[in-house]
Write an enzyme that holds these catalytic residues in place. Structure first.
Site, PDB file in Angstrom:
ATOM      1  N   LYS A  48      13.625  -8.368  35.567  1.00  0.00           N
ATOM      2  CA  LYS A  48      12.373  -8.026  34.894  1.00  0.00           C
ATOM      3  C   LYS A  48      12.456  -6.836  33.940  1.00  0.00           C
ATOM      4  O   LYS A  48      11.439  -6.240  33.580  1.00  0.00           O
ATOM      5  CB  LYS A  48      11.216  -7.795  35.893  1.00  0.00           C
ATOM      6  CG  LYS A  48      11.055  -8.836  36.951  1.00  0.00           C
ATOM      7  CD  LYS A  48      11.232 -10.236  36.458  1.00  0.00           C
ATOM      8  CE  LYS A  48      10.073 -10.752  35.622  1.00  0.00           C
ATOM      9  NZ  LYS A  48      10.404 -12.133  35.141  1.00  0.00           N
ATOM     10  N   HIS A 109      22.303 -10.495  36.803  1.00  0.00           N
ATOM     11  CA  HIS A 109      21.535  -9.385  37.374  1.00  0.00           C
ATOM     12  C   HIS A 109      22.401  -8.584  38.354  1.00  0.00           C
ATOM     13  O   HIS A 109      21.883  -7.742  39.082  1.00  0.00           O
ATOM     14  CB  HIS A 109      20.310  -9.908  38.131  1.00  0.00           C
ATOM     15  CG  HIS A 109      19.207 -10.425  37.257  1.00  0.00           C
ATOM     16  ND1 HIS A 109      18.817  -9.802  36.099  1.00  0.00           N
ATOM     17  CD2 HIS A 109      18.379 -11.498  37.403  1.00  0.00           C
ATOM     18  CE1 HIS A 109      17.810 -10.491  35.555  1.00  0.00           C
ATOM     19  NE2 HIS A 109      17.541 -11.512  36.319  1.00  0.00           N
ATOM     20  N   SER A 139       6.238  -5.565  37.046  1.00  0.00           N
ATOM     21  CA  SER A 139       6.632  -6.867  36.520  1.00  0.00           C
ATOM     22  C   SER A 139       7.300  -7.721  37.605  1.00  0.00           C
ATOM     23  O   SER A 139       7.025  -8.919  37.731  1.00  0.00           O
ATOM     24  CB  SER A 139       7.580  -6.669  35.340  1.00  0.00           C
ATOM     25  OG  SER A 139       7.922  -7.906  34.776  1.00  0.00           O
TER      26      SER A 139
HETATM   27  P1  A3P Z   1       5.834  -8.101  32.095  1.00  0.00           P
HETATM   28  O1  A3P Z   1       5.787  -8.775  33.428  1.00  0.00           O
HETATM   29  O2  A3P Z   1       5.614  -6.628  32.202  1.00  0.00           O
HETATM   30  O3  A3P Z   1       4.962  -8.717  31.082  1.00  0.00           O
HETATM   31  P2  A3P Z   1      12.973 -10.588  32.360  1.00  0.00           P
HETATM   32  O4  A3P Z   1      13.179 -11.418  31.166  1.00  0.00           O
HETATM   33  O5  A3P Z   1      14.048  -9.599  32.616  1.00  0.00           O
HETATM   34  O6  A3P Z   1      12.627 -11.415  33.556  1.00  0.00           O
HETATM   35  O7  A3P Z   1      11.703  -9.651  32.064  1.00  0.00           O
HETATM   36  C1  A3P Z   1      10.408 -10.177  31.949  1.00  0.00           C
HETATM   37  C2  A3P Z   1       9.526  -9.100  31.396  1.00  0.00           C
HETATM   38  O8  A3P Z   1       9.850  -8.891  30.016  1.00  0.00           O
HETATM   39  C3  A3P Z   1       8.053  -9.484  31.447  1.00  0.00           C
HETATM   40  O9  A3P Z   1       7.340  -8.243  31.552  1.00  0.00           O
HETATM   41  C4  A3P Z   1       7.887 -10.110  30.084  1.00  0.00           C
HETATM   42  O10 A3P Z   1       6.562 -10.205  29.640  1.00  0.00           O
HETATM   43  C5  A3P Z   1       8.693  -9.137  29.238  1.00  0.00           C
HETATM   44  N1  A3P Z   1       9.059  -9.703  27.938  1.00  0.00           N
HETATM   45  C6  A3P Z   1       9.672 -10.878  27.686  1.00  0.00           C
HETATM   46  N2  A3P Z   1       9.774 -11.094  26.364  1.00  0.00           N
HETATM   47  C7  A3P Z   1       9.216 -10.021  25.769  1.00  0.00           C
HETATM   48  C8  A3P Z   1       9.000  -9.654  24.397  1.00  0.00           C
HETATM   49  N3  A3P Z   1       9.367 -10.451  23.398  1.00  0.00           N
HETATM   50  N4  A3P Z   1       8.392  -8.475  24.144  1.00  0.00           N
HETATM   51  C9  A3P Z   1       7.999  -7.674  25.150  1.00  0.00           C
HETATM   52  N5  A3P Z   1       8.169  -7.964  26.463  1.00  0.00           N
HETATM   53  C10 A3P Z   1       8.774  -9.125  26.768  1.00  0.00           C
END
Ligand code: A3P
Length: 295
Positions: A48, A109, A139
């Site tokens: 996340k 991860h 998140s």
């Molecule tokens: P939130 O839950 O705070 O919205 P991962 O890809 O490591 O699983 O992380 C997911 C997190 O990154 C989520 O955070 C998601 O919304 C955010 N995220 C994914 N794409 C994004 C983007 N283009 N800009 C900003 N945040 C992004």
């Protein structure tokens, strides 16, 4: 139905001193023996922290021009295989082994000490993404609520406690971000990015990424990457937003949830924040690594 779902959820186990669940350890021998190629690029993160964001960015950078259809026809988890995952076939290792595109972009991860040795032997470039602890745990909480393949999250206060104790899948956030930060001091082919920096100034971060990777996109390509990685664009893009993935209940929370720095303020109570800060200071005393919780 709730019962069936919670029944499916895996238990947390201790694996070489790191909390894990069996979906990420069942294929362990193949993960450890994975054969990296010198031009592979490993995207490493604590869950996340912005994995999908940077994965999509790198995929657009490398393949956006040569295969413009790729980003709208192949889901991110096939464009960038998740090395250690083993839920249903194909495993992450099988997907990566089958890839014919070059470079291969591979997601992990794993904490630094568990990364398969061939990535180091082949001197692969690695892009690590870290996110401030408070937004990261918020998140992760929403994700664990909506993804039935993750261990039962419990309620928010107990989840926060588990985060502090390192009792979430892939272990302690503290060990993860610090472990990779230390590695960067001795391994020059590691770029350490911060989610907050990406949120603040994508143009600048894209420059860093390009110069690290040695790629020189045209102005038009840069523009395409920048537009493609915007939160709203990714949220709408079925090939980036995980809506084609089983096991996730977007009614509980979408994968592209908020994409903000500072959403933790909507979740932490004043008391939780004070207690968190105290423990944070203790755990981060022995490192030069710093984070911003707002931009
Ligand atoms: P939130 O839950 O705070 O919205 P991962 O890809 O490591 O699983 O992380 C997911 C997190 O990154 C989520 O955070 C998601 O919304 C955010 N995220 C994914 N794409 C994004 C983007 N283009 N800009 C900003 N945040 C992004």
């Amino acid at each position: 139905q709730e019962e069936t779902v919670s029944h499916l959820r895996p238990e947390l186990v201790d694996f070489h001193g790191v909390s894990m669940d069996h979906f990420f350890t069942d294929n362990w021998d193949n993960v450890q023996n994975f054969q990296a190629k010198p031009d592979d690029i490993l995207i490493a993160t604590y869950p996340k922290a912005g994995t999908t964001w940077v994965s999509h960015m790198l995929d657009l950078l490398y393949f956006g021009k040569s295969s413009p259809k790729r980003g709208v026809s192949l889901p991110i988890f096939e464009r960038v295989p998740f090395l250690e995952i083993c839920i249903s076939p194909p495993t992450g290792v099988e997907l990566a082994d089958k890839m014919t595109t070059s470079p291969r972009l591979i997601k992990t991860h794993l904490p630094v000490q568990l990364v398969p040795k061939s990535f180091w032997e082949q001197k692969c470039r690695i892009v690590y993404v870290a996110r401030n602890a408070k937004d990261n745990v918020v998140s992760y909480f929403h994700f664990d609520c909506m993804d039935s393949m993750q261990p039962e999250p419990g309620d928010w206060p107990s989840y926060l406690q588990k985060f502090q104790e390192g009792k979430l899948v892939f272990g302690s956030w503290y060990d993860h971000v610090k472990g990779w930060w230390e590695k960067k001091q001795t391994y020059p082919k590691l770029l350490y990015l911060h989610y907050e920096d990406l949120a603040e100034d994508m143009e600048r971060e894209l420059d860093h990424v390009c110069s690290f990777l040695g790629v020189c996109p045209s102005e038009e390509e840069r523009q395409q990457v920048k537009e493609g990685v915007q939160f709203d664009a990714m949220k709408k893009n079925r090939m980036a937003n995980y809506s084609t993935m089983d096991g996730m209940d977007f009614k509980i929370s979408p994968f592209m949830r908020k994409g903000k720095v500072g959403d933790w303020k909507n979740h932490f109570t004043v008391y939780q924040n004070e207690e968190f800060d105290k423990e944070y200071q203790n755990k981060m005393m022995n490192t030069t690594l710093q984070f911003r919780t707002e931009v």
